[in-house]
Design an enzyme around this catalytic site. Structure first.
Site, PDB file in Angstrom:
ATOM      1  N   CYS A 114     -17.704 -47.102 -64.884  1.00 21.66           N
ATOM      2  CA  CYS A 114     -16.486 -46.300 -64.774  1.00 21.66           C
ATOM      3  C   CYS A 114     -16.262 -45.369 -65.963  1.00 21.66           C
ATOM      4  O   CYS A 114     -15.468 -44.440 -65.889  1.00 21.66           O
ATOM      5  CB  CYS A 114     -15.278 -47.216 -64.596  1.00 21.66           C
ATOM      6  SG  CYS A 114     -15.459 -48.406 -63.231  1.00 21.66           S
ATOM      7  N   HIS A 253      -8.524 -43.728 -66.060  1.00 20.39           N
ATOM      8  CA  HIS A 253      -9.353 -44.311 -65.011  1.00 20.39           C
ATOM      9  C   HIS A 253      -8.441 -45.036 -64.026  1.00 20.39           C
ATOM     10  O   HIS A 253      -7.510 -45.737 -64.417  1.00 20.39           O
ATOM     11  CB  HIS A 253     -10.360 -45.283 -65.617  1.00 20.39           C
ATOM     12  CG  HIS A 253     -11.147 -46.040 -64.596  1.00 20.39           C
ATOM     13  ND1 HIS A 253     -11.785 -45.423 -63.549  1.00 20.39           N
ATOM     14  CD2 HIS A 253     -11.378 -47.367 -64.446  1.00 20.39           C
ATOM     15  CE1 HIS A 253     -12.384 -46.339 -62.796  1.00 20.39           C
ATOM     16  NE2 HIS A 253     -12.153 -47.512 -63.329  1.00 20.39           N
ATOM     17  N   ASN A 283     -10.446 -47.525 -56.758  1.00 17.12           N
ATOM     18  CA  ASN A 283     -11.290 -47.325 -57.934  1.00 17.12           C
ATOM     19  C   ASN A 283     -12.594 -46.665 -57.493  1.00 17.12           C
ATOM     20  O   ASN A 283     -13.395 -47.270 -56.786  1.00 17.12           O
ATOM     21  CB  ASN A 283     -11.555 -48.690 -58.587  1.00 17.12           C
ATOM     22  CG  ASN A 283     -12.393 -48.600 -59.845  1.00 17.12           C
ATOM     23  OD1 ASN A 283     -13.019 -47.582 -60.135  1.00 17.12           O
ATOM     24  ND2 ASN A 283     -12.421 -49.690 -60.593  1.00 17.12           N
TER      25      ASN A 283
END
Length: 328
Positions: A114, A253, A283
């Site tokens: 990520c 994020h 996500n």
């Protein structure tokens, strides 16, 4: 005169297919309320049959080039951050290079989960400011639906597919004021896909035991993320010789709404100064930050001269943060 690198174009692409919490209720032991209250997610996107990471990445890349008013032939390098490449070989970035016609570009993949997009931004900044390359195209793209175990409700509800891109080039004013990256390999087992590499090779047993899908120690990742997102954001602000009062916007994020809220509180930012699309996309790993950045810009939330914090964390464990003075 020193060269200063900045963002001159952004773009993103998310698949049309929407998977809602109610869709997941039908195939696993979960509920819309359980997912929303614990994560903030209501829906996520899933690629169409036959669609792969290079396809979504190529679409986001072309939009970023259009925004930057550049042609594909103007690109000197492509850095693709992904943990879900089309295949281990060749690099998916090379497929993107062919897809978009970037005939003059070097190309490679980067795997930092990520945090990948912020790692790619750091590398691009160095290449541009050294004078080695003029225009570096960075992309975060994931097809996480390909590595999901739908028998594991703790992870299956979290992830979605998508791609975001940015063009890093020299700018006269502002630019990337600071950027930090870090890693802690002692947390390697907190978030992983065990099989498919040289340690656990693909085979009947690895497929049967679903070792090619995401495994996560949720509580450990959550505690790490709450601390690291806030700490790295502050570190990046200080590295840019700014104070928290100087920050206009936060693009974090998109992993969990509680993690995002904690970071915003630490940066003393009101909710209208924090971009959240988690509820719509879940996500998207390396794609989360660039997709959110593109949407925030196109919605008019980012103005030229704004001081913007970008921050992410991911498996590895890895993390990164940057302060950007918006240049577009």
């Amino acid at each position: 005169m020193d060269i200063k690198a900045g963002i001159i174009g952004v773009g993103s692409y998310v698949p049309e297919n929407i998977v809602t919490n109610f869709d997941l209720e039908k195939i696993m032991d979960t509920s819309d309320e359980w997912i929303r209250t614990r994560t903030g997610i209501s829906e996520r996107r899933k690629v169409a049959e036959g669609e792969a990471t290079s396809d979504t990445a190529s679409k986001a890349a072309l939009k970023a080039l259009e925004c930057a008013k550049l042609e594909p032939k103007d690109v000197d390098m492509i850095i693709l951050a992904t943990i879900t490449p089309d295949s281990p070989l060749p690099a998916t970035a090379c497929i993107v290079q062919e897809n978009i016609g970037a005939v003059n570009a070097a190309a490679f993949d980067l795997a930092a989960a990520c945090s990948g997009f912020l790692y790619a931004m750091n590398i691009a900044k160095r290449f541009v400011e050294s004078g080695a390359y003029k225009n570096v195209l960075i992309i975060g793209a994931e097809t996480l639906s390909s590595v999901i175990n739908y028998d594991d409700r703790s992870t299956a509800v979290l992830f979605g597919d998508g791609a975001g891109a940015a063009v890093i080039s020299a700018v006269e004013n502002g630019g990337i004021l600071s950027i930090t990256n870090g890693a802690d390999g002692s947390g390697k087992d907190y978030l992983k896909i065990p099989a498919g590499g040289s340690r656990i090779k693909a085979g009947e047993e690895s497929v049967k035991n679903k070792l090619h899908t995401v495994q996560m120690a949720g509580n450990d990742v959550f505690k790490f993320a709450v601390r690291k997102m806030a700490d790295e954001s502050v570190k990046a602000v200080e590295a840019a010789n700014l104070t928290l009062e100087d920050i206009d916007f936060l693009i974090p994020h998109q992993a969990n709404i509680r993690i995002i809220d904690s970071s915003a509180k630490r940066l003393k930012l009101e909710k209208d100064k924090v971009y959240v699309n988690l509820t719509r996309y879940g996500n998207m790993s390396s794609a989360s930050v660039p997709v959110a950045m593109d949407e925030a810009f196109r919605e008019g939330k980012l103005k030229k001269g704004d001081k913007v914090v970008l921050v992410g964390f991911g498996g590895g464990l890895t993390w990164g943060a940057s302060v950007v003075e918006w240049s577009i």
